[in-house]
Design a protein around this motif. Structure first.
Motif, PDB file in Angstrom:
ATOM      1  N   PRO A   1       1.923  -0.148   9.207  1.00  0.00           N
ATOM      2  CA  PRO A   1       0.506   0.001   9.541  1.00  0.00           C
ATOM      3  C   PRO A   1      -0.039  -1.308  10.121  1.00  0.00           C
ATOM      4  O   PRO A   1       0.413  -2.397   9.757  1.00  0.00           O
ATOM      5  N   THR A   2      -1.006  -1.211  11.026  1.00  0.00           N
ATOM      6  CA  THR A   2      -1.496  -2.389  11.739  1.00  0.00           C
ATOM      7  C   THR A   2      -2.069  -3.458  10.816  1.00  0.00           C
ATOM      8  O   THR A   2      -1.938  -4.646  11.087  1.00  0.00           O
ATOM      9  N   GLU A   3      -2.680  -3.066   9.719  1.00  0.00           N
ATOM     10  CA  GLU A   3      -3.281  -4.035   8.801  1.00  0.00           C
ATOM     11  C   GLU A   3      -2.270  -4.622   7.812  1.00  0.00           C
ATOM     12  O   GLU A   3      -2.587  -5.544   7.076  1.00  0.00           O
ATOM     13  N   ALA A   4      -1.070  -4.105   7.820  1.00  0.00           N
ATOM     14  CA  ALA A   4      -0.052  -4.540   6.859  1.00  0.00           C
ATOM     15  C   ALA A   4       0.602  -5.852   7.299  1.00  0.00           C
ATOM     16  O   ALA A   4       0.665  -6.171   8.482  1.00  0.00           O
ATOM     17  N   PHE A   5       1.080  -6.589   6.318  1.00  0.00           N
ATOM     18  CA  PHE A   5       1.780  -7.838   6.574  1.00  0.00           C
ATOM     19  C   PHE A   5       3.242  -7.549   6.882  1.00  0.00           C
ATOM     20  O   PHE A   5       3.821  -6.601   6.357  1.00  0.00           O
TER      21      PHE A   5
ATOM     22  N   THR B   1       0.855  -1.186   0.000  1.00  0.00           N
ATOM     23  CA  THR B   1       0.000   0.000   0.000  1.00  0.00           C
ATOM     24  C   THR B   1       0.895   1.242   0.000  1.00  0.00           C
ATOM     25  O   THR B   1       2.099   1.156   0.248  1.00  0.00           O
ATOM     26  N   GLN B   2       0.284   2.385  -0.234  1.00  0.00           N
ATOM     27  CA  GLN B   2       1.025   3.650  -0.185  1.00  0.00           C
ATOM     28  C   GLN B   2       1.605   3.858   1.203  1.00  0.00           C
ATOM     29  O   GLN B   2       2.748   4.281   1.359  1.00  0.00           O
ATOM     30  N   ALA B   3       0.827   3.525   2.233  1.00  0.00           N
ATOM     31  CA  ALA B   3       1.304   3.695   3.608  1.00  0.00           C
ATOM     32  C   ALA B   3       2.507   2.792   3.888  1.00  0.00           C
ATOM     33  O   ALA B   3       3.460   3.205   4.560  1.00  0.00           O
ATOM     34  N   GLU B   4       2.492   1.567   3.366  1.00  0.00           N
ATOM     35  CA  GLU B   4       3.622   0.662   3.568  1.00  0.00           C
ATOM     36  C   GLU B   4       4.884   1.177   2.874  1.00  0.00           C
ATOM     37  O   GLU B   4       5.982   1.085   3.421  1.00  0.00           O
TER      38      GLU B   4
END
Length: 140
Positions: free
Chosen positions: A74-78, A34-37
């Protein structure tokens, strides 16, 4: 406004055709970044100081970046591993360097009174026309 192709910029940046920024999952699928990752990865790379040991190996440096990245992801990231992060960083960094060169050239050619938004839009258009793809990392 006259724009040049990427030939001058590509002299310093090796052109490679790589697939989208995805990594293999243990279950056989892929987890796209993702962009955040990607932003977290660049932040981890910047904040991992090579000064602490400029004699360190590439593996040692990227191990530190991986640890910082996975701690701040981010919390949802792997969680990503030592093999995944440098590969994604190099793909993203190549586009960032090309875009920075285009933006710098556009800023030099723009007339007085042009806003930063005008130059950014022009640079995004040139990037897309030169590379055939959208620039995905404006926050980096």
């Amino acid at each position: 406004m006259q724009t040049q192709g990427l030939s001058q910029i590509r002299e310093d940046v090796q052109e490679e055709h790589t697939p989208e920024a995805v990594e293999d999952r243990e279950d056989g699928g892929c987890h796209p970044y993702t962009q955040a990752e990607t932003t977290t990865l660049f932040d981890a790379w910047i904040n991992t100081s090579p000064i602490l040991g400029n004699q360190q190996t590439r593996k040692c440096f990227w191990d530190k970046v991986t640890n910082v990245n996975n701690a701040k992801k981010p919390t949802e990231a792997f969680s990503r591993n030592l093999k995944m992060l440098p590969a994604h960083f190099e793909r993203a960094d190549r586009d960032v360097k090309i875009f920075c060169g285009i933006y710098r050239r556009e800023a030099e050619q723009y007339q007085s009174g042009a806003s930063g938004s005008d130059m950014l839009r022009a640079a995004l258009r040139v990037f897309k026309s030169d590379t055939g793809k959208d620039f995905k990392f404006p926050d980096v």
